[in-house]
Enzyme design. Structure first.
Site, PDB file in Angstrom:
ATOM      1  N   ALA A 139       0.859  -1.186   0.000  1.00 35.41           N
ATOM      2  CA  ALA A 139       0.000   0.000   0.000  1.00 35.41           C
ATOM      3  C   ALA A 139       0.896   1.237   0.000  1.00 35.41           C
ATOM      4  O   ALA A 139       2.100   1.137   0.278  1.00 35.41           O
ATOM      5  CB  ALA A 139      -0.889  -0.009   1.221  1.00 35.41           C
ATOM      6  N   GLN A 197       1.611   3.654   1.978  1.00 37.47           N
ATOM      7  CA  GLN A 197       2.497   3.889   3.129  1.00 37.47           C
ATOM      8  C   GLN A 197       3.069   2.573   3.674  1.00 37.47           C
ATOM      9  O   GLN A 197       3.314   2.456   4.887  1.00 37.47           O
ATOM     10  CB  GLN A 197       1.742   4.646   4.222  1.00 37.47           C
ATOM     11  CG  GLN A 197       1.513   6.113   3.910  1.00 37.47           C
ATOM     12  CD  GLN A 197       2.815   6.934   3.963  1.00 37.47           C
ATOM     13  OE1 GLN A 197       3.827   6.516   4.519  1.00 37.47           O
ATOM     14  NE2 GLN A 197       2.793   8.102   3.343  1.00 37.47           N
ATOM     15  N   SER A 198       3.298   1.598   2.825  1.00 31.99           N
ATOM     16  CA  SER A 198       3.753   0.275   3.284  1.00 31.99           C
ATOM     17  C   SER A 198       5.091   0.319   4.022  1.00 31.99           C
ATOM     18  O   SER A 198       6.083   0.871   3.529  1.00 31.99           O
ATOM     19  CB  SER A 198       3.891  -0.648   2.062  1.00 31.99           C
ATOM     20  OG  SER A 198       4.647  -1.788   2.386  1.00 31.99           O
ATOM     21  N   ASN A 199       5.100  -0.303   5.209  1.00 28.49           N
ATOM     22  CA  ASN A 199       6.353  -0.446   5.965  1.00 28.49           C
ATOM     23  C   ASN A 199       7.266  -1.461   5.285  1.00 28.49           C
ATOM     24  O   ASN A 199       8.486  -1.310   5.273  1.00 28.49           O
ATOM     25  CB  ASN A 199       6.061  -0.937   7.382  1.00 28.49           C
ATOM     26  CG  ASN A 199       5.352   0.112   8.217  1.00 28.49           C
ATOM     27  OD1 ASN A 199       5.624   1.304   8.083  1.00 28.49           O
ATOM     28  ND2 ASN A 199       4.428  -0.331   9.049  1.00 28.49           N
TER      29      ASN A 199
END
Ligand SMILES: Cc1ncc(COP(=O)(O)O)c(C=O)c1O
Length: 454
Positions: free
Chosen positions: A73, A75-77
């Site tokens: 996504a 804002q994927s970590n």
């Protein structure tokens, strides 16, 4: 389990600490909760993907990949960490960011992890929600291959059998920490999304035969909804947890020093002689008295007990003659059964009362009275309390000496003092337990307090 069989790079900050969450444990009123600090794994501010990437990047290197492709996504970590390690290893990194939330907030679209992705030099492909991400990654990989590059695809969340090895390793690390500290844990609870973390933990905890079950809490599921009966509309279910009301008092029972132990012993001797002067015997004296006068029971009580047992036997045989209750029983028979049953209950009650009067006789000996006085001595001298406003703990029962403190104790009882009401039974149970046990453990005390709070 022999994880060295798999290619791996070592860049995580391991082992991560295992810490008690004391405040949360207290807030929830137990059980004891620990946290495995996998936010401290290192690599671009850390997170759970670092462990997976050790194995994934090991495999990528073994396959001589020069380009890493992954997705997540916006804002994927996972993407942020993958980009960071690619940059560190000097590999090209292509990322697909899916606009899943629909948020148009510029900070969501460009700040945070996206900013870091750019700073680490990733090439970002933004795609709309609903895109087939695996197919899109394959397309990018095909293009790179056509141009002579060697791409390596990492699935979303780094979750595949290779990535999950990172959490097999985590489970082994955790079991090692538990063993080192003699900590026994009953459950492991983890956030679960793409499931690599959970599956790795399950394999590791099973493989080490730890007996620790894993509970995954899904971070991807839609919020639970329920239909409102009146409006017919769907509403989100409010998930709340009952939290025990926290007491404003911290109660501390201090361990006695040598002088206090001696004083308490002295109190025991004083009380014993006081009792004997009043004619209250010790258990040993009582036992001797009964053995001298022939048995434990007085002659009168022994005769009465024989009579009662005779009566009971007679009633039991009358009942047996009437046979088992049946549907065809007449009202007359029914009444007779009830009548005999009632008489039997009365006789049994008399027997119990007579027998237990001997038991309670022993409860009122000088020894028991003196033990109770010593326990009270400890409670009054060693119980402290503290609130958040107080700098240091103060005695719950202030006073110059034992008598003075005893007066405070009874005054608090009469005035229905709040703290006294909260702690009275707990202090008595904990101090008695401490007094009579050999070497009690903190866990044993916690259990007593838990049971009393229930
Ligand atoms: C902090 C944290 N813990 C756990 C998870 C779940 O990990 P996994 O994707 O391996 O199920 C995620 C990812 O969603 C996460 O960000």
């Amino acid at each position: 389990m022999h994880l060295s069989r798999f290619p791996r790079l070592h860049f995580s900050h391991l082992p991560t600490p295992l810490e008690p969450l004391e405040n949360l444990t207290k807030l929830l009123g137990g059980p004891k909760i620990f946290i495995k600090r996998d936010d401290c794994t290192g690599l671009a501010t850390g997170g759970n993907k670092t462990r997976k990437l050790e194995f994934l990047m090991g495999e990528a290197q073994q396959k001589k990949a020069d380009t890493i492709i992954t997705q997540g996504a916006t804002q994927s970590n996972h993407v942020r960490q993958t980009v960071a390690i690619s940059s560190k290893l000097g590999l090209r990194c292509e990322v697909l960011l899916e606009h899943r939330t629909g948020s148009e907030d510029p900070d969501y679209l460009e700040n945070g992890n996206v900013l870091l992705d750019r700073l680490f030099g990733a090439n970002i492909h933004s795609v709309p929600a609903g895109t087939d991400m695996d197919a899109a990654m394959q397309d990018i990989a095909d293009d790179f291959r056509k141009n002579g590059a060697n791409p390596y695809i990492i699935p979303g969340g780094g979750s595949n059998p290779t990535g999950a090895l990172g959490y097999v390793n985590c489970a082994m690390e955790l079991v090692g920490q538990l063993n080192d500290r003699s900590l026994k844990i009953d459950h492991l609870v983890t956030a679960t999304g793409s499931a690599g973390t959970q599956s790795g933990l399950v394999v590791g905890l099973e493989g080490t035969r730890s007996g620790i079950p894993v509970l995954g809490i899904c971070v991807n599921a839609d919020k639970e909804k329920r239909k409102n009966e009146e409006t017919g509309k769907e509403e989100e279910v409010e998930v709340s947890k009952k939290v025990k009301k926290e007491s404003p008092y911290e109660v501390i029972f201090k361990e006695p020093n040598r002088r206090q132990l001696e004083e308490a012993d002295m109190e025991y001797s004083i009380e014993i002689s006081r009792c004997i002067k009043k004619g209250i015997l010790t258990k040993a004296m009582l036992a001797k008295k009964y053995s001298d006068t022939g048995g434990l029971l007085t002659e009168k009580d022994a005769e009465r007990l024989v009579d009662l047992y005779g009566e009971l036997a007679e009633l039991e045989s009358q009942m047996a003659k009437l046979g088992a209750p049946s549907k065809s029983q007449t009202d007359k028979e029914d009444n007779r059964i009830k009548n005999i049953g009632g008489k039997m209950a009365l006789v049994r009650r008399d027997i119990v009362a007579l027998e237990s009067s001997y038991q309670s006789l022993f409860n009122h000996t000088a020894d028991i009275k003196s033990q109770n006085r010593v326990i009270l001595w400890y409670i009054l001298h060693l119980s402290y309390f503290k609130t958040s406003e107080m700098k240091k703990p103060e005695l719950i029962f202030p006073g110059n000496d034992f008598d003075d403190k005893t007066d405070t104790y009874y005054a608090k009882d009469e005035n229905d003092d709040e703290l006294f009401r909260l702690v009275q039974s707990k202090l008595a149970a904990v101090v008695s337990y401490w007094y009579f046990s050999d070497s009690p453990e903190k866990d044993d005390f916690d259990k007593i307090i838990d049971d009393l709070s229930a």
